[in-house]
Every structure is written in structure tokens, then in C-alpha cells.
Design an enzyme around this catalytic site. Structure first.
Site: not given
Ligand code: GLN
Length: 304
Positions: A63, A66, A188, A240, A258
Site C-alpha cells: 500500500s 498508493k 492495482y 487506516y 502489508v
Molecule cells: N495489496 C494489498 C491489498 O489490497 C495492499 C494492502 C496494504 O498494504 N495495506 O490487500
């Protein structure tokens, strides 16, 4: 400030303490990573670089990507992007669907999976070859041709990505995805599967820390007003339902993934990246949070 000394001391202390949490296994390919990896890299706006531990080992940025997709879309489309994605903290996990129904398919912010997918949709519409063109933009930001997608991680996530597929289709049902969900999801999953080291991430995020930053081709990424806004969204939404906690403990804008990476930006001073794959229950790196809290406490520097 002797960052080197502080970084090395804290690294030794935290490496000697318990390594709580668990590696993300919901993406099978991520479960293969060695949980003992622990790296830190600080790059100052004066171009001084300090690295400790596994700071040059590539990992899945997930993420963290993003912020890059948002920034590139913001550079291309300007304030029009806020018609399709909001800038409010959600207080929900990254892959939450709950608010989308009442919000009529407008994601709360661009760092939740839903919001990132809307941004991906914009880029898929804009680019001729989305995956190649996006990677080229990131390589330009980092002045490096070494940035790659892990096809194995992208494929692995696609094979189990039921929730993300639901999210993308759900948003499409409200008309806030223009392209076919399969194409948006493929893009994505790939941007999440970019591999970078702490060293490369600190470099790639420098456009948010250094007001004079230009890419390897001499172009400016975001003006000061846009830079302020992206940093503000990182501050309020980067972790988050743990965004308040990160602000409270660390006091810098940041973004987690993650894969166990966290990047934090001190505008005007530095970018710092920590990587340790074990995550707390909110999906943020256990040691990453701990290290950054100790670092801003020890250096007595934060934006607040
Ligand atoms: N590719 C992961 C997902 O969509 C990204 C989530 C993350 O890093 N928080 O679940």
C-alpha cells in the site's frame, strides 16, 4: 543532528527486543519472506543517506504504492480527482467495504483499497500502457531503472483477491470506475507488487520532503500546495484505523504497507523508511511503528 548515531543505537535496541506480530499470509507469496528482516534508511533533504540492517534489500511495497499513484494522478488531473475520492479518515481497515454503500461509491480517501482503485482507474484511462508507463514514472522519480514489479506477488494476490474484486465491482456499480474491473485490478495488484528497498523508498518519497526536488528528467512532481495536501492525507489516513495512533506516537506523515514497510516524511528535513515484515493486528509493521516512535522521541523532532 547526528542521525547516524541515533539510528544505529535505536536499531540495536529494537532488534534486541521481542519481534511481535505476524507476517501477512493472506497473500501467499508474502508469507515466504524472512520475518527477521529489519532495515532502516534515512535520506535527508541535503542528500545525506544513512542505512542500517537490511536497508538495501527489496521487499513488496504494497500500500505504500498508493501515495505514488495518488501523487502521479494528482499531477496529471489536478483537483478533479477529488470529485471521485474524498479526503476523510475512514476509521476502518484498509480493505473495508462498509462505507461505500452509504457514500454512493465515493471512497473516503485514496489510501484505502477502494480509493486507490478509483485512482488506478484514472491512470488506466490516461496511460497507453498503464503498467509500463507507471513503472517508468516511478523509475524517473527514483532515478533508477532497478524498480520492478514482482509478477509472482501480483499473481498471488490476484489468485486470492476476492475482497478487492468485490470492492472494484461494487464501485463500478455506482459508476465510479470507468474501465473494466479486471483491468483496474490487474493494474492495482501490480502497483502493490512493486519491489523496493528502504534506500529506494526514501529516495522515491523525496519529492514530498524537499520543496526543490526535481526528477531525473528535471521535472517537478507536485507544487507546494499539492505537496502539502498529499502529506496531509498521509498524516490523517496513512495507517487506516491506526492513523490517529501513528500521528500520536510518531508525529509525522507516513504510509504503511502489508509487506512490512513504513515510509515517514519530515517536510523540509528527511524521508525515513523502516522495513520489518511482522505486522500488528491493524496491518502495520510492529517494529516499524516502534522504531519511528522512538526515533522522533529521541531526536526531539517532529512537525508538531
Ligand atoms: N495489496 C494489498 C491489498 O489490497 C495492499 C494492502 C496494504 O498494504 N495495506 O490487500
Amino acid at each position: 543532528m547526528d542521525y547516524k548515531q541515533v539510528l544505529e543505537n535505536l536499531y540495536d535496541i529494537i532488534a534486541s527486543e521481542e519481534n511481535d506480530g505476524a507476517i501477512a499470509t493472506y497473500i501467499p507469496e508474502l508469507a515466504k519472506v524472512d520475518a527477521n528482516n529489519f532495515g532502516v534508511c534515512l535520506l535527508s533533504t541535503k542528500n545525506k543517506e544513512y542505512g542500517v540492517g537490511n536497508w538495501q534489500t527489496k521487499f513488496s511495497i504494497q500500500s505504500i504504492s498508493k501515495v505514488l499513484s495518488l501523487s502521479i494522478a494528482y499531477q496529471i488531473f489536478g483537483d478533479k480527482i477529488w470529485e471521485r475520492v474524498d479526503v476523510e479518515p475512514s476509521g476502518t481497515p484498509f480493505n473495508s467495504l462498509v462505507q461505500l454503500e452509504s457514500d454512493a461509491g465515493i471512497p473516503r480517501n485514496p489510501f484505502m483499497n477502494s480509493g486507490a482503485m478509483v485512482i488506478c482507474d484514472m491512470l488506466v484511462s490516461y496511460y497507453e500502457n498503464p503498467k509500463e508507463d507507471f513503472l517508468a514514472a516511478i523509475r524517473e522519480l527514483c532515478s533508477s531503472s532497478e524498480i520492478i514489479y514482482s509478477e509472482a506477488v501480483a499473481k498471488s494476490e490476484a489468485s486470492v483477491g476476492y475482497r478487492n474484486k468485490a470492492l472494484c465491482n461494487f464501485i463500478k456499480s455506482f459508476g465510479n470506475i470507468e474501465n473494466e474491473p479486471e483491468e483496474v485490478l490487474d493494474f492495482y495488484f501490480h502497483i502493490c507488487a512493486i519491489e523496493m528497498s528502504c534506500q529506494e523508498l526514501s529516495k522515491v518519497f523525496m519529492f514530498l520532503a524537499n520543496p526543490n526536488f526535481t526528477t531525473s528528467k528535471g521535472t517537478k512532481v507536485l507544487n507546494l500546495s499539492k505537496t502539502k495536501r498529499v502529506n496531509a492525507i498521509m498524516q490523517t489516513c496513512g495507517f487506516y484505523d491506526e492513523s490517529g495512533e501513528f500521528s500520536f506516537r510518531v508525529g509525522l506523515p507516513g504510509k504503511s504497507g502489508v509487506g512490512g514497510g513504513i515510509v515517514a516524511v519530515y517536510p523540509g528535513k528527511y524521508c525515513i523508511t523502516v522495513w520489518s515484515p511482522k505486522l500488528n493486528e491493524k496491518g502495520n509493521s510492529y517494529r516499524g511503528m516502534k522504531f519511528l516512535e522512538a526515533f522522533t522521541t529521541e531526536t526531539e523532532q517532529s512537525i508538531f
